[in-house]
Design an enzyme around this catalytic site. Structure first.
Site, mmCIF file in Angstrom:
data_model
loop_
_atom_site.group_PDB
_atom_site.id
_atom_site.type_symbol
_atom_site.label_atom_id
_atom_site.label_comp_id
_atom_site.label_asym_id
_atom_site.label_seq_id
_atom_site.Cartn_x
_atom_site.Cartn_y
_atom_site.Cartn_z
ATOM 1 C CG ASP A 1 -0.247 -0.023 2.658
ATOM 2 O OD1 ASP A 1 0.800 -0.327 2.399
ATOM 3 O OD2 ASP A 1 -1.020 0.328 3.623
ATOM 4 C CG ASP B 1 4.294 0.364 2.309
ATOM 5 O OD1 ASP B 1 3.541 -0.883 2.033
ATOM 6 O OD2 ASP B 1 4.020 1.305 2.868
#
Length: 333
Positions: free
Chosen positions: A13, A18
């Site tokens: 996401d 990330d």
């Protein structure tokens, strides 16, 4: 003799952590990324796709396919994304969003791509899940044999001690889609490794290391310095967060802990092997992960809940991740 590369699918996401985890995988010489599948979470799934494409562009790895996946949880309405990493997931500092991002993304749905890539490479693919587990839950409902075809699964999510960062008792990724987290941890019987919120926080790094990390002389480091520049989550002077209350001040790149475990198992020095279950009821505990160390649930399947990390090895992987793209001169034949 050349060692075969580890085949990996990254489900993300794509927020700032990330992006860090993705760059860690891109920098690892033993990793071959088959594809990046996108899911809602830190921001809407459209932004997630754009963020992944941006990271791949910075690292000069645009050839890796990017797939758009689920835009909301399995059950009920989506909760609005938090602004932990800015409304766009990357610190709200990128003004020139790519108008061609849809053309650069694959048309195949992320869940279909996940099933196809794993079916083509049975028992060879490590799946690294860095966001809400919606894509994985849909995959096992479409193909009940999907988990058996995986080599292993690495998840950043859940908690060990009932401490939460989104709600009082639940970690963000699990709280955003508790039903999907429940399904994955009940139905994925492949070897599963959980990097929980507390695991990341208890193995935090110093803010001095963070400064060293982002001030390296490479495009990826400059990109990370830019996207963290206005984000309160990456400021030592920011308001006291739940993390600081429970674990003290420090630099934590949450998703990178799950990715590091996939890249090099020696990064993990201790873990607990036991059955787990995700709580679906409760005003304060919905989405909380429970560890069953006394076998009260009578489950046959256990997971590895990571507890201790070799922070020196982890730090080296982080430093390497931001030394991209490689500045080595190309050798002409």
């Amino acid at each position: 003799m050349k060692m075969a590369k580890k085949l990996v699918i990254i489900d993300t996401d794509c927020g700032i952590d990330d992006a860090q985890a993705l760059m860690m995988a891109l920098a690892a010489p033993n990793i071959q990324i088959l594809g990046v599948t996108c899911v809602f979470g830190n921001t809407c799934v459209q932004n997630v796709c754009q963020n992944v494409l941006r990271v791949l562009s910075v690292c000069e790895r645009e050839g890796i396919p990017v797939f758009r996946g689920c835009a909301g949880p399995l059950v009920g309405a989506s909760s609005p994304p938090t602004d932990h990493f800015g409304t766009d997931g990357l610190g709200d500092v990128i003004k020139d969003r790519d108008p061609q991002w849809e053309e650069k993304s694959q048309r195949e749905h992320a869940v279909d791509a996940m099933i196809r890539l794993v079916s083509e490479n049975q028992k060879q693919v490590s799946l690294v899940a860095l966001g809400p587990l919606t894509n994985l839950a849909v995959a096992v409902k479409l193909d009940p044999c999907f988990p058996k075809k995986l080599k292993d699964l690495y998840i950043m999510g859940g908690n060990m001690e009932g401490k939460g960062n989104l709600t009082l008792n639940a970690e963000f990724n699990f709280a955003m889609d508790p039903e999907s987290a429940y399904i994955v941890l009940e139905e994925f019987l492949c070897p599963t490794y959980l990097a929980s919120w507390e695991y990341a926080c208890r193995n935090k790094l110093t803010w001095e290391f963070f400064e060293e990390l982002i001030n390296q002389d490479a495009p990826a480091a400059r990109f990370m310095k830019t996207i963290t520049s206005k984000c309160w989550a990456y400021s030592k002077e920011a308001m006291v967060s739940k993390r600081d209350v429970y674990f003290g001040s420090g630099f934590v790149s949450y998703d990178a802990y799950a990715m590091a475990a996939c890249i090099d198992g020696a990064v993990v020095t201790e873990s607990i092997q036991c059955p787990v279950r995700v709580e679906l009821q409760g005003l304060m505990s919905r989405g909380m992960l429970t560890l069953d160390r006394t076998n009260a649930l009578k489950k046959s399947h256990s997971v590895f809940v990571l507890t201790k990390c070799d922070t020196a090895k982890f730090s080296r992987l982080l430093l390497e991740s931001l030394r991209q793209p490689s500045m080595k001169p190309k050798v002409e034949c």
